[in-house]
Motif scaffolding. Sequence first.
Motif, PDB file in Angstrom:
ATOM      1  N   LEU A 136       0.729  -1.162   0.118  1.00 29.73           N
ATOM      2  CA  LEU A 136      -0.040   0.001  -0.044  1.00 29.73           C
ATOM      3  C   LEU A 136       0.829   1.255   0.002  1.00 29.73           C
ATOM      4  O   LEU A 136       0.570   2.185  -0.860  1.00 29.73           O
ATOM      5  N   PRO A 137       2.026   1.368   0.780  1.00 33.69           N
ATOM      6  CA  PRO A 137       2.699   2.498   0.726  1.00 33.69           C
ATOM      7  C   PRO A 137       3.455   2.773  -0.627  1.00 33.69           C
ATOM      8  O   PRO A 137       3.520   4.050  -0.915  1.00 33.69           O
ATOM      9  N   VAL A 138       3.652   1.824  -1.248  1.00 34.68           N
ATOM     10  CA  VAL A 138       4.208   1.823  -2.552  1.00 34.68           C
ATOM     11  C   VAL A 138       3.374   2.161  -3.616  1.00 34.68           C
ATOM     12  O   VAL A 138       3.401   3.249  -4.412  1.00 34.68           O
ATOM     13  N   TYR A 139       2.134   1.594  -3.459  1.00 36.87           N
ATOM     14  CA  TYR A 139       0.917   2.052  -4.375  1.00 36.87           C
ATOM     15  C   TYR A 139       0.504   3.523  -4.304  1.00 36.87           C
ATOM     16  O   TYR A 139       0.311   4.282  -5.230  1.00 36.87           O
ATOM     17  N   LEU A 140       0.642   4.216  -2.735  1.00 34.57           N
ATOM     18  CA  LEU A 140       0.212   5.488  -2.701  1.00 34.57           C
ATOM     19  C   LEU A 140       1.363   6.212  -3.009  1.00 34.57           C
ATOM     20  O   LEU A 140       1.003   7.544  -3.778  1.00 34.57           O
ATOM     21  N   ALA A 141       2.536   6.046  -2.637  1.00 35.10           N
ATOM     22  CA  ALA A 141       3.675   6.925  -3.333  1.00 35.10           C
ATOM     23  C   ALA A 141       3.735   6.997  -4.780  1.00 35.10           C
ATOM     24  O   ALA A 141       4.171   8.055  -5.417  1.00 35.10           O
ATOM     25  N   THR A 142       3.349   5.966  -5.632  1.00 31.59           N
ATOM     26  CA  THR A 142       3.567   5.831  -7.173  1.00 31.59           C
ATOM     27  C   THR A 142       2.240   6.775  -7.475  1.00 31.59           C
ATOM     28  O   THR A 142       2.504   7.071  -8.741  1.00 31.59           O
ATOM     29  N   HIS A 143       0.978   7.097  -6.559  1.00 31.07           N
ATOM     30  CA  HIS A 143       0.197   7.746  -7.076  1.00 31.07           C
ATOM     31  C   HIS A 143       0.408   9.008  -6.619  1.00 31.07           C
ATOM     32  O   HIS A 143      -0.897  10.000  -6.767  1.00 31.07           O
ATOM     33  N   GLY A 144       1.349   9.441  -6.174  1.00 32.80           N
ATOM     34  CA  GLY A 144       1.547  11.005  -5.925  1.00 32.80           C
ATOM     35  C   GLY A 144       1.134  11.643  -4.598  1.00 32.80           C
ATOM     36  O   GLY A 144       1.173  12.714  -4.562  1.00 32.80           O
ATOM     37  N   LEU A 145       0.858  10.660  -3.771  1.00 31.50           N
ATOM     38  CA  LEU A 145       0.435  11.174  -2.475  1.00 31.50           C
ATOM     39  C   LEU A 145       1.487  11.719  -1.388  1.00 31.50           C
ATOM     40  O   LEU A 145       2.826  11.268  -1.649  1.00 31.50           O
ATOM     41  N   SER A 146       1.309  12.956  -0.735  1.00 33.55           N
ATOM     42  CA  SER A 146       2.331  13.299   0.194  1.00 33.55           C
ATOM     43  C   SER A 146       2.856  12.158   1.213  1.00 33.55           C
ATOM     44  O   SER A 146       2.057  11.397   1.588  1.00 33.55           O
ATOM     45  N   LEU A 147       3.935  12.515   1.964  1.00 31.47           N
ATOM     46  CA  LEU A 147       4.311  11.478   2.952  1.00 31.47           C
ATOM     47  C   LEU A 147       3.348  11.624   4.046  1.00 31.47           C
ATOM     48  O   LEU A 147       3.192  10.610   4.706  1.00 31.47           O
ATOM     49  N   THR A 148       3.058  12.788   4.499  1.00 28.82           N
ATOM     50  CA  THR A 148       2.328  12.725   5.551  1.00 28.82           C
ATOM     51  C   THR A 148       0.780  12.246   5.321  1.00 28.82           C
ATOM     52  O   THR A 148       0.282  11.484   6.283  1.00 28.82           O
ATOM     53  N   HIS A 149       0.243  12.254   4.034  1.00 29.65           N
ATOM     54  CA  HIS A 149      -0.857  11.362   3.794  1.00 29.65           C
ATOM     55  C   HIS A 149      -0.612   9.848   3.861  1.00 29.65           C
ATOM     56  O   HIS A 149      -1.274   9.078   3.897  1.00 29.65           O
ATOM     57  N   ILE A 150       0.533   9.339   3.185  1.00 30.55           N
ATOM     58  CA  ILE A 150       0.859   8.008   3.221  1.00 30.55           C
ATOM     59  C   ILE A 150       0.790   7.661   4.703  1.00 30.55           C
ATOM     60  O   ILE A 150       0.651   6.505   4.959  1.00 30.55           O
ATOM     61  N   GLY A 151       1.489   8.331   5.682  1.00 29.85           N
ATOM     62  CA  GLY A 151       1.629   7.965   7.017  1.00 29.85           C
ATOM     63  C   GLY A 151       0.335   7.835   7.601  1.00 29.85           C
ATOM     64  O   GLY A 151      -0.002   6.740   8.414  1.00 29.85           O
ATOM     65  N   PHE A 152      -0.802   8.631   7.551  1.00 26.96           N
ATOM     66  CA  PHE A 152      -1.927   8.650   8.157  1.00 26.96           C
ATOM     67  C   PHE A 152      -3.020   7.672   7.325  1.00 26.96           C
ATOM     68  O   PHE A 152      -3.912   7.274   7.906  1.00 26.96           O
ATOM     69  N   ALA A 153      -2.410   7.277   6.123  1.00 28.37           N
ATOM     70  CA  ALA A 153      -3.138   6.081   5.447  1.00 28.37           C
ATOM     71  C   ALA A 153      -3.047   4.827   6.383  1.00 28.37           C
ATOM     72  O   ALA A 153      -3.893   3.896   6.193  1.00 28.37           O
TER      73      ALA A 153
END
Length: 426
Positions: free
Chosen positions: A39-56
């Motif tokens: 999931l972190p890879v999926y979100l990072a490759t879709h352009g989400l910020s690190l803050t949003h990735i953490g809160f996911a």
Amino acid sequence: MATGGPKPPAQKPLAARLGILSVFYLVQGLPFGFQAKALPVYLATHGLSLTHIGFAGAVSAPWLLKPLWAPLVDRFGSARFGRRRSWIVPLQAALASTCLGLAFVPAEALLLFLAMIALTNLFAATMDIAVDGLAIDMLAPEELGWGNIAQVVAYKVGMQIGGGILLWASQWIGWRGLFEAMSALIFVALIVTLIWRERGTAPSPSESPPAARASVRAMLSTLYKALASPGGLALLAVVATYKIGESVSDAMFEPFLVRYASWGEARIGLILGVYCMFFSLAGSFLGGWLATRVGIYRALVGFAIARTLSIGAIVWLASLAPGAIGDTEVVLAKGLEELAGGGLTTAMFAFMMSRVDRRIGATHYTLLAGVEVLGKAPGGLLSGVLADALGFVGTFATGLGISLVCLPLLALVRQRPSARPDSASA
């Protein structure tokens, strides 16, 4: 009424009991492996910020909240179908169906996607209550070390498949194929569960809704006794803090490889989800073996120290130039952390399981497990905020510092004997 003595005489051989427990824990690891690794890879490759990735990481909330409904799982169940099996079967079916549904969620429907990931965690976390209770029912105290090897290793094999092998294979099968494969694996486990027959105690036919209310009171009473007993607060403090530092560094490691080192999905899936996971599995075996040889507490302290030192290797890795971060460097640094972390997890779970009151085993163990998840949650959720503010090196160094600060807390439970109220009546 079960009073926590040795396993019932009708129990199957240890290998058979560990085998079915491994199937159940592997199923639980599949969706969590996707969430933790893919999931972190999926979100990072879709352009989400690190803050949003953490809160996911909040989609894992059911693992934190599961103590709220643990008494219901512990109390209710079908005597004919199996006390624990009557929960495990429908939850496996629901989990397989949800994974299949994820295969058809469009990429732009991110909120729906995350909501369904949270739903998989709800089913897996509830299943975990029943399976942990089954493990306590099936295993004698001297078998807990082997039981925790099966628990942690099988769970991590599931994580390796869901967050590693299938992520690596996604370059050919795509995200839809990943979820379809996950669903198929859970369906196979469901067939195995339907064939298997549970042995052991089941709820009395005379139990009624008031008994369920009594079990809620029992859960609160267990928590109160854990807090009020000598060393009770120290035990909760250790369980809550032993992995805070690791949770800070782990949550941002995949985004670090994507954003800083420019790694792709398939490479991350192969190196982290497959190669490094073998280090974690080896650590889990080693942790369970040492717990049975030198004692659970000594194994716990040894691996806690090793894990703290290994986070230092992650700080070193982040200090390298992007071009210098190759497969060898990642396998060495992350592999050492996975080795130490795997041993630490197995030792801690054995430590927790050795303290439960077997009369309400699932509820008591789930309370300790809930405290463990609660302790790790803030680090994972805030890791993205730290990464945006301090960078990756600063974030990993913060995880190292927190781990160092928490190490001395282990001394607080050194003299606490492993006692169970039910043992006195056995």
